[in-house]
Design a protein around this motif. Structure first.
Motif, PDB file in Angstrom:
ATOM      1  N   LYS A  12      -6.581  -3.556   6.077  1.00 38.72           N
ATOM      2  CA  LYS A  12      -5.693  -2.454   6.108  1.00 38.72           C
ATOM      3  C   LYS A  12      -4.228  -3.301   5.910  1.00 38.72           C
ATOM      4  CE  LYS A  12      -3.452   1.478   8.235  1.00 38.72           C
ATOM      5  NZ  LYS A  12      -3.712   2.563   9.301  1.00 38.72           N
ATOM      6  N   GLU A  13      -4.026  -4.426   6.591  1.00 41.04           N
ATOM      7  CA  GLU A  13      -2.861  -5.223   6.348  1.00 41.04           C
ATOM      8  C   GLU A  13      -2.574  -5.497   5.165  1.00 41.04           C
ATOM      9  OE1 GLU A  13      -3.067  -8.102   9.390  1.00 41.04           O
ATOM     10  OE2 GLU A  13      -2.858  -6.505  11.051  1.00 41.04           O
ATOM     11  N   LEU A  14      -3.873  -6.283   4.404  1.00 40.48           N
ATOM     12  CA  LEU A  14      -3.803  -6.473   3.074  1.00 40.48           C
ATOM     13  C   LEU A  14      -3.517  -5.454   2.105  1.00 40.48           C
ATOM     14  CD1 LEU A  14      -4.272  -8.497   0.688  1.00 40.48           C
ATOM     15  CD2 LEU A  14      -6.572  -7.946   1.054  1.00 40.48           C
ATOM     16  N   ILE A  15      -4.185  -4.252   2.326  1.00 46.00           N
ATOM     17  CA  ILE A  15      -3.932  -3.126   1.523  1.00 46.00           C
ATOM     18  C   ILE A  15      -2.179  -2.744   1.470  1.00 46.00           C
ATOM     19  CG2 ILE A  15      -4.430  -0.717   1.235  1.00 46.00           C
ATOM     20  CD1 ILE A  15      -7.176  -1.371   2.099  1.00 46.00           C
ATOM     21  N   LEU A  16      -1.794  -2.791   2.681  1.00 47.01           N
ATOM     22  CA  LEU A  16      -0.438  -2.220   2.944  1.00 47.01           C
ATOM     23  C   LEU A  16       0.507  -3.363   2.196  1.00 47.01           C
ATOM     24  CD1 LEU A  16      -0.491  -1.022   6.782  1.00 47.01           C
ATOM     25  CD2 LEU A  16      -0.147   0.285   4.420  1.00 47.01           C
ATOM     26  N   ARG A  24       7.307  -1.610  -4.854  1.00 49.66           N
ATOM     27  CA  ARG A  24       8.514  -2.413  -5.190  1.00 49.66           C
ATOM     28  C   ARG A  24       8.790  -2.462  -6.808  1.00 49.66           C
ATOM     29  NH1 ARG A  24       7.985  -5.706  -0.878  1.00 49.66           N
ATOM     30  NH2 ARG A  24       6.947  -6.788  -1.784  1.00 49.66           N
ATOM     31  N   GLU A  25       7.575  -3.001  -7.406  1.00 52.81           N
ATOM     32  CA  GLU A  25       7.469  -3.431  -8.757  1.00 52.81           C
ATOM     33  C   GLU A  25       7.424  -1.980  -9.686  1.00 52.81           C
ATOM     34  OE1 GLU A  25       3.944  -5.842  -9.423  1.00 52.81           O
ATOM     35  OE2 GLU A  25       4.727  -7.377  -7.660  1.00 52.81           O
ATOM     36  N   LYS A  26       6.407  -1.167  -9.517  1.00 56.56           N
ATOM     37  CA  LYS A  26       6.404  -0.138 -10.395  1.00 56.56           C
ATOM     38  C   LYS A  26       6.888   1.206  -9.817  1.00 56.56           C
ATOM     39  CE  LYS A  26       1.994   0.445 -11.906  1.00 56.56           C
ATOM     40  NZ  LYS A  26       0.662   0.502 -11.894  1.00 56.56           N
ATOM     41  N   GLY A  27       7.255   1.334  -8.558  1.00 58.33           N
ATOM     42  CA  GLY A  27       7.667   2.283  -7.918  1.00 58.33           C
ATOM     43  C   GLY A  27       6.598   3.165  -7.327  1.00 58.33           C
ATOM     44  N   PHE A  28       7.088   4.288  -6.348  1.00 55.87           N
ATOM     45  CA  PHE A  28       5.809   4.817  -5.581  1.00 55.87           C
ATOM     46  C   PHE A  28       5.060   5.854  -6.452  1.00 55.87           C
ATOM     47  CE2 PHE A  28       4.527   8.581  -2.963  1.00 55.87           C
ATOM     48  CZ  PHE A  28       3.658   8.027  -1.982  1.00 55.87           C
ATOM     49  N   ALA A  29       5.583   6.563  -7.290  1.00 56.45           N
ATOM     50  CA  ALA A  29       5.129   7.816  -8.054  1.00 56.45           C
ATOM     51  C   ALA A  29       4.198   6.875  -9.066  1.00 56.45           C
ATOM     52  CB  ALA A  29       6.093   8.482  -8.724  1.00 56.45           C
ATOM     53  N   ARG A  52      -5.526   7.003   4.926  1.00 55.19           N
ATOM     54  CA  ARG A  52      -5.736   8.407   4.515  1.00 55.19           C
ATOM     55  C   ARG A  52      -5.135   8.990   3.069  1.00 55.19           C
ATOM     56  NH1 ARG A  52      -4.580  10.875  10.275  1.00 55.19           N
ATOM     57  NH2 ARG A  52      -3.508   9.004  10.304  1.00 55.19           N
ATOM     58  N   SER A  53      -4.049   8.164   2.935  1.00 56.63           N
ATOM     59  CA  SER A  53      -3.318   8.687   1.577  1.00 56.63           C
ATOM     60  C   SER A  53      -2.320   7.594   1.128  1.00 56.63           C
ATOM     61  CB  SER A  53      -2.739  10.101   1.938  1.00 56.63           C
ATOM     62  OG  SER A  53      -1.510   9.826   2.876  1.00 56.63           O
ATOM     63  N   LYS A  54      -1.638   7.799   0.177  1.00 55.95           N
ATOM     64  CA  LYS A  54      -0.594   6.965  -0.614  1.00 55.95           C
ATOM     65  C   LYS A  54       0.650   7.241   0.577  1.00 55.95           C
ATOM     66  CE  LYS A  54       1.155   7.472  -4.493  1.00 55.95           C
ATOM     67  NZ  LYS A  54       1.435   7.343  -5.962  1.00 55.95           N
ATOM     68  N   ASN A  55       0.784   8.472   0.888  1.00 55.25           N
ATOM     69  CA  ASN A  55       1.991   8.765   1.669  1.00 55.25           C
ATOM     70  C   ASN A  55       1.733   8.235   3.111  1.00 55.25           C
ATOM     71  OD1 ASN A  55       3.207  10.518  -0.111  1.00 55.25           O
ATOM     72  ND2 ASN A  55       2.276  12.241   0.673  1.00 55.25           N
ATOM     73  N   GLU A  56       0.464   7.909   3.744  1.00 56.25           N
ATOM     74  CA  GLU A  56       0.506   7.174   4.809  1.00 56.25           C
ATOM     75  C   GLU A  56       0.731   5.836   4.588  1.00 56.25           C
ATOM     76  OE1 GLU A  56      -3.097   5.689   7.875  1.00 56.25           O
ATOM     77  OE2 GLU A  56      -3.450   7.584   6.745  1.00 56.25           O
ATOM     78  N   MET A  57       0.521   5.108   3.697  1.00 56.22           N
ATOM     79  CA  MET A  57       0.682   3.841   3.347  1.00 56.22           C
ATOM     80  C   MET A  57       2.279   3.784   3.264  1.00 56.22           C
ATOM     81  SD  MET A  57      -2.003   2.368   0.699  1.00 56.22           S
ATOM     82  CE  MET A  57      -1.838   3.564  -0.552  1.00 56.22           C
ATOM     83  N   LEU A  58       2.880   4.473   2.606  1.00 59.64           N
ATOM     84  CA  LEU A  58       4.415   4.526   2.538  1.00 59.64           C
ATOM     85  C   LEU A  58       4.970   4.711   3.978  1.00 59.64           C
ATOM     86  CD1 LEU A  58       7.056   4.176   0.817  1.00 59.64           C
ATOM     87  CD2 LEU A  58       6.818   6.704   0.478  1.00 59.64           C
TER      88      LEU A  58
END
Length: 71
Positions: A12-16, A24-29, A52-58
């Protein structure tokens, strides 16, 4: 069992970390779960075993940054 939990936490740490770099490079969207999975080296569906989701990662990334500045 503890070893499996540590392995899951480190994945999970690696994924984050990879997600933060991609945001940073491409933007969240513009960052897709499929792109992130490819960067991490796992199947896209496997990401959901760790988050659970991209929002959770952010949210996790933002809280981590905030905690570093307030600690």
């Amino acid at each position: 069992m503890a070893k499996a939990q540590r392995k899951k936490a480190s994945k999970k740490e690696l994924i984050l970390r990879k997600a933060a770099a991609m945001f940073r490079e491409k933007g969240f969207a513009a960052t897709s779960m499929r792109d992130l999975a490819e960067t991490v080296g796992i199947e896209a569906a496997s990401l959901y075993n760790h988050i659970r989701s991209k929002n959770e990662m952010l949210e996790a990334i933002c809280f981590d940054v905030a905690n570093r500045f307030t600690a």
